[in-house]
Design a protein around this motif. Structure first.
Motif, mmCIF file in Angstrom:
data_model
loop_
_atom_site.group_PDB
_atom_site.id
_atom_site.type_symbol
_atom_site.label_atom_id
_atom_site.label_comp_id
_atom_site.label_asym_id
_atom_site.label_seq_id
_atom_site.Cartn_x
_atom_site.Cartn_y
_atom_site.Cartn_z
ATOM 1 N N SER A 1 -5.270 -11.451 -21.400
ATOM 2 C CA SER A 1 -5.452 -10.851 -20.270
ATOM 3 C C SER A 1 -6.860 -10.955 -19.537
ATOM 4 C CB SER A 1 -5.140 -9.366 -20.506
ATOM 5 O OG SER A 1 -6.336 -8.683 -21.096
ATOM 6 N N ASP A 2 -6.990 -10.732 -18.473
ATOM 7 C CA ASP A 2 -8.023 -10.720 -17.649
ATOM 8 C C ASP A 2 -9.188 -9.684 -18.352
ATOM 9 O OD1 ASP A 2 -7.011 -12.837 -16.037
ATOM 10 O OD2 ASP A 2 -6.439 -11.487 -14.372
ATOM 11 N N LEU A 3 -8.734 -8.659 -18.980
ATOM 12 C CA LEU A 3 -9.719 -7.708 -19.691
ATOM 13 C C LEU A 3 -10.758 -8.301 -20.574
ATOM 14 C CD1 LEU A 3 -7.372 -4.796 -20.613
ATOM 15 C CD2 LEU A 3 -8.607 -4.880 -18.475
ATOM 16 N N ALA A 4 -10.267 -9.605 -21.001
ATOM 17 C CA ALA A 4 -11.019 -10.212 -22.074
ATOM 18 C C ALA A 4 -11.808 -11.523 -21.693
ATOM 19 C CB ALA A 4 -10.096 -10.649 -23.216
ATOM 20 N N LEU B 1 0.265 -5.985 -17.720
ATOM 21 C CA LEU B 1 -0.790 -6.594 -18.158
ATOM 22 C C LEU B 1 -1.005 -8.098 -17.945
ATOM 23 C CD1 LEU B 1 -3.722 -5.914 -19.519
ATOM 24 C CD2 LEU B 1 -2.861 -6.441 -21.615
ATOM 25 N N LEU B 2 -0.162 -8.841 -18.141
ATOM 26 C CA LEU B 2 -0.124 -10.416 -17.869
ATOM 27 C C LEU B 2 0.786 -10.663 -16.709
ATOM 28 C CD1 LEU B 2 0.202 -11.247 -21.735
ATOM 29 C CD2 LEU B 2 -1.939 -10.836 -20.440
ATOM 30 N N THR B 3 0.797 -9.932 -15.904
ATOM 31 C CA THR B 3 1.705 -10.387 -14.608
ATOM 32 C C THR B 3 1.380 -11.724 -14.000
ATOM 33 O OG1 THR B 3 2.279 -8.078 -14.017
ATOM 34 C CG2 THR B 3 2.660 -9.927 -12.137
ATOM 35 N N GLY B 4 2.022 -12.777 -13.829
ATOM 36 C CA GLY B 4 1.695 -14.157 -13.396
ATOM 37 C C GLY B 4 1.030 -15.129 -14.327
ATOM 38 N N LYS B 5 0.933 -14.659 -15.633
ATOM 39 C CA LYS B 5 0.409 -15.357 -16.754
ATOM 40 C C LYS B 5 1.390 -16.365 -17.398
ATOM 41 C CE LYS B 5 -3.897 -13.624 -17.155
ATOM 42 N NZ LYS B 5 -5.207 -14.227 -17.101
ATOM 43 N N ARG B 6 1.110 -17.601 -17.345
ATOM 44 C CA ARG B 6 1.889 -18.556 -17.826
ATOM 45 C C ARG B 6 1.185 -18.972 -19.321
ATOM 46 N NH1 ARG B 6 0.376 -22.243 -13.024
ATOM 47 N NH2 ARG B 6 -1.476 -21.393 -13.507
ATOM 48 N N VAL B 7 2.305 -18.883 -20.454
ATOM 49 C CA VAL B 7 1.661 -18.918 -21.768
ATOM 50 C C VAL B 7 2.720 -19.780 -22.764
ATOM 51 C CG1 VAL B 7 0.982 -17.470 -23.709
ATOM 52 C CG2 VAL B 7 0.900 -16.548 -21.406
ATOM 53 N N LEU B 8 1.958 -20.454 -23.533
ATOM 54 C CA LEU B 8 2.789 -21.320 -24.449
ATOM 55 C C LEU B 8 2.552 -20.677 -25.826
ATOM 56 C CD1 LEU B 8 4.287 -23.615 -25.625
ATOM 57 C CD2 LEU B 8 2.304 -25.113 -25.270
ATOM 58 N N SER C 1 -6.398 -23.856 -14.629
ATOM 59 C CA SER C 1 -6.061 -22.340 -14.317
ATOM 60 C C SER C 1 -7.156 -21.506 -13.770
ATOM 61 C CB SER C 1 -5.468 -21.522 -15.708
ATOM 62 O OG SER C 1 -5.602 -20.230 -15.490
ATOM 63 N N GLY C 2 -8.535 -21.784 -14.429
ATOM 64 C CA GLY C 2 -9.781 -20.900 -13.842
ATOM 65 C C GLY C 2 -9.563 -19.727 -14.797
ATOM 66 N N ARG C 3 -8.428 -19.275 -15.628
ATOM 67 C CA ARG C 3 -8.637 -18.204 -16.206
ATOM 68 C C ARG C 3 -7.910 -18.199 -17.417
ATOM 69 N NH1 ARG C 3 -4.199 -13.991 -13.554
ATOM 70 N NH2 ARG C 3 -2.237 -15.501 -13.340
ATOM 71 N N GLY C 4 -8.073 -19.465 -18.092
ATOM 72 C CA GLY C 4 -7.368 -19.935 -19.243
ATOM 73 C C GLY C 4 -7.979 -19.142 -20.506
ATOM 74 N N ALA C 5 -6.905 -18.966 -21.373
ATOM 75 C CA ALA C 5 -7.051 -18.264 -22.804
ATOM 76 C C ALA C 5 -6.454 -18.880 -23.812
ATOM 77 C CB ALA C 5 -7.006 -16.863 -22.599
ATOM 78 N N VAL C 6 -7.157 -19.196 -25.002
ATOM 79 C CA VAL C 6 -6.460 -19.744 -26.393
ATOM 80 C C VAL C 6 -6.620 -18.647 -26.958
ATOM 81 C CG1 VAL C 6 -6.505 -21.309 -27.886
ATOM 82 C CG2 VAL C 6 -7.049 -22.032 -25.535
ATOM 83 N N VAL C 7 -5.621 -18.272 -27.941
ATOM 84 C CA VAL C 7 -5.762 -17.331 -29.116
ATOM 85 C C VAL C 7 -5.194 -18.054 -30.181
ATOM 86 C CG1 VAL C 7 -4.914 -15.086 -29.910
ATOM 87 C CG2 VAL C 7 -5.323 -15.318 -27.318
ATOM 88 N N ASN C 8 -5.962 -18.070 -31.123
ATOM 89 C CA ASN C 8 -5.466 -18.692 -32.537
ATOM 90 C C ASN C 8 -5.289 -17.677 -33.429
ATOM 91 O OD1 ASN C 8 -6.245 -21.466 -31.456
ATOM 92 N ND2 ASN C 8 -8.312 -21.158 -31.908
ATOM 93 N N LEU C 9 -4.246 -18.117 -34.267
ATOM 94 C CA LEU C 9 -3.811 -17.177 -35.462
ATOM 95 C C LEU C 9 -4.587 -17.518 -36.651
ATOM 96 C CD1 LEU C 9 -1.954 -14.497 -35.325
ATOM 97 C CD2 LEU C 9 -2.034 -15.999 -33.224
ATOM 98 N N ALA C 10 -5.505 -16.637 -36.964
ATOM 99 C CA ALA C 10 -5.988 -16.887 -38.561
ATOM 100 C C ALA C 10 -5.355 -16.211 -39.401
ATOM 101 C CB ALA C 10 -7.478 -16.581 -38.336
ATOM 102 N N SER C 11 -6.186 -15.406 -40.502
ATOM 103 C CA SER C 11 -5.484 -14.718 -41.332
ATOM 104 C C SER C 11 -6.524 -13.805 -42.120
ATOM 105 C CB SER C 11 -4.325 -15.433 -42.358
ATOM 106 O OG SER C 11 -4.357 -14.753 -43.616
ATOM 107 N N ASP C 12 -6.243 -12.527 -42.332
ATOM 108 C CA ASP C 12 -7.381 -11.830 -43.197
ATOM 109 C C ASP C 12 -7.660 -12.357 -44.660
ATOM 110 O OD1 ASP C 12 -5.310 -10.702 -44.656
ATOM 111 O OD2 ASP C 12 -6.227 -8.581 -44.210
ATOM 112 N N THR C 13 -6.795 -13.084 -45.162
ATOM 113 C CA THR C 13 -6.903 -13.916 -46.268
ATOM 114 C C THR C 13 -8.032 -14.756 -46.337
ATOM 115 O OG1 THR C 13 -5.480 -15.675 -45.705
ATOM 116 C CG2 THR C 13 -4.275 -13.936 -46.704
ATOM 117 N N ALA C 14 -8.272 -15.405 -45.345
ATOM 118 C CA ALA C 14 -9.768 -16.045 -45.201
ATOM 119 C C ALA C 14 -10.780 -15.141 -45.271
ATOM 120 C CB ALA C 14 -9.824 -17.035 -44.056
ATOM 121 N N LEU C 15 -10.584 -13.814 -45.001
ATOM 122 C CA LEU C 15 -11.729 -13.092 -45.191
ATOM 123 C C LEU C 15 -12.141 -12.307 -46.326
ATOM 124 C CD1 LEU C 15 -11.206 -11.134 -41.609
ATOM 125 C CD2 LEU C 15 -12.340 -13.330 -42.097
#
Length: 254
Positions: A234-237, A7-14, A138-152
């Motif tokens: 992924s590119d699905l999102a 799903l993430l072939t070629g993606k470079r992720v930190l 990148s032209g297809r950059g994505a950031v994923v932030n980890l929150a928590s359901d404790t805040a919900l």
């Protein structure tokens, strides 16, 4: 899945906070889905050992040192990650501290509050900004932030952590609008109470509460959260941004 067709072939992720727990689980799954990963952590020796272990399996995983309380360390880590990976397509802001766990609000020390906010909120902001140029390029950059359901649901005796994760949700929406001009998506994942090293202090009664009140009545493990992170990277999102996805077995239905 074959990493060559993942799903993430070629993606470079930190992945920050990637030496153990959720961060390590994310890094391994990203690599198994064809991505190349840098895990960055204050526990740099552990990060290096885990990266070596995964690399021995043929996975593309590297390690860097990172102190999210130190702005220069953040900038250096982002710069080195881009050099190691040859660019950047994804950032998972997973690194965080709890510190305030089990302490009632009236006993919470200012120094503890400040540390949690510095690492969890300021660290997420500064790391995102440090990576922004590379993600835009990148032209297809994505950031994923980890929150928590404790805040919900407003978990008690955890005020600084809950406040910091609420801030992550709000920041995600604002950053999504600011970085959208560079086609960078920014989304947040809110896991429930997960069986990792960072939650070992949580009383058994709290674990039982979660299990009993989940629609899916079992313990949550790191692998349960990986799918949401992979999707957001992924590119699905590519047309999904500024969103919060609660992954907690239905304890909180967002």
């Amino acid at each position: 899945m074959d990493a060559m067709n993942g799903l993430l072939t070629g993606k470079r992720v930190l992945v920050t906070g990637g030496a153990r727990g959720l961060g390590l689980a994310f890094a391994e799954r990203i690599a198994r889905e064809g991505g190349t990963v840098v895990i960055a952590d204050l526990r740099d020796e552990l990060a290096a050992a885990e990266a070596a272990r995964l690399a021995a399996e043929g996975l593309a995983v590297h390690a860097l040192s990172l102190d999210l309380a130190d702005p220069e360390s953040i900038r250096s880590c982002a710069r080195q990650a881009c050099e190691v990976l040859g660019g950047l397509d994804g950032l998972v802001n997973n690194g965080a501290v709890t510190d305030s766990g089990g302490v009632p609000a009236e006993e919470l020390e200012v120094a503890t509050w400040d540390r949690v906010m510095t690492v969890n909120v300021r660290g997420t902001w500064l790391m995102t900004i440090a990576c922004a140029a590379a993600l835009r390029a990148s032209g297809r950059g994505a950031v994923v932030n980890l929150a928590s359901d404790t805040a919900l649901w407003g978990a008690p005796r955890l005020l600084a952590y809950v406040a910091s994760k609420g801030a992550i949700v709000a920041m995600t929406r604002s950053l999504a609008r600011e970085l959208g001009d560079g086609s960078v998506t920014v989304n947040a994942i809110a896991p429930g109470l997960t069986l990792v090293e960072a939650t070992e202090y949580v009383p058994e009664a709290r674990h039982r509460l979660y299990i009993e009140q989940r629609a899916l009545q079992r313990e949550q493990v790191p692998e349960d959260v990986c799918g949401a992170v992979l999707f957001c990277l992924s590119d699905l999102a590519r047309f999904t941004t500024g969103q919060l996805l609660a992954v907690n077995g239905g304890f909180v239905m967002n």
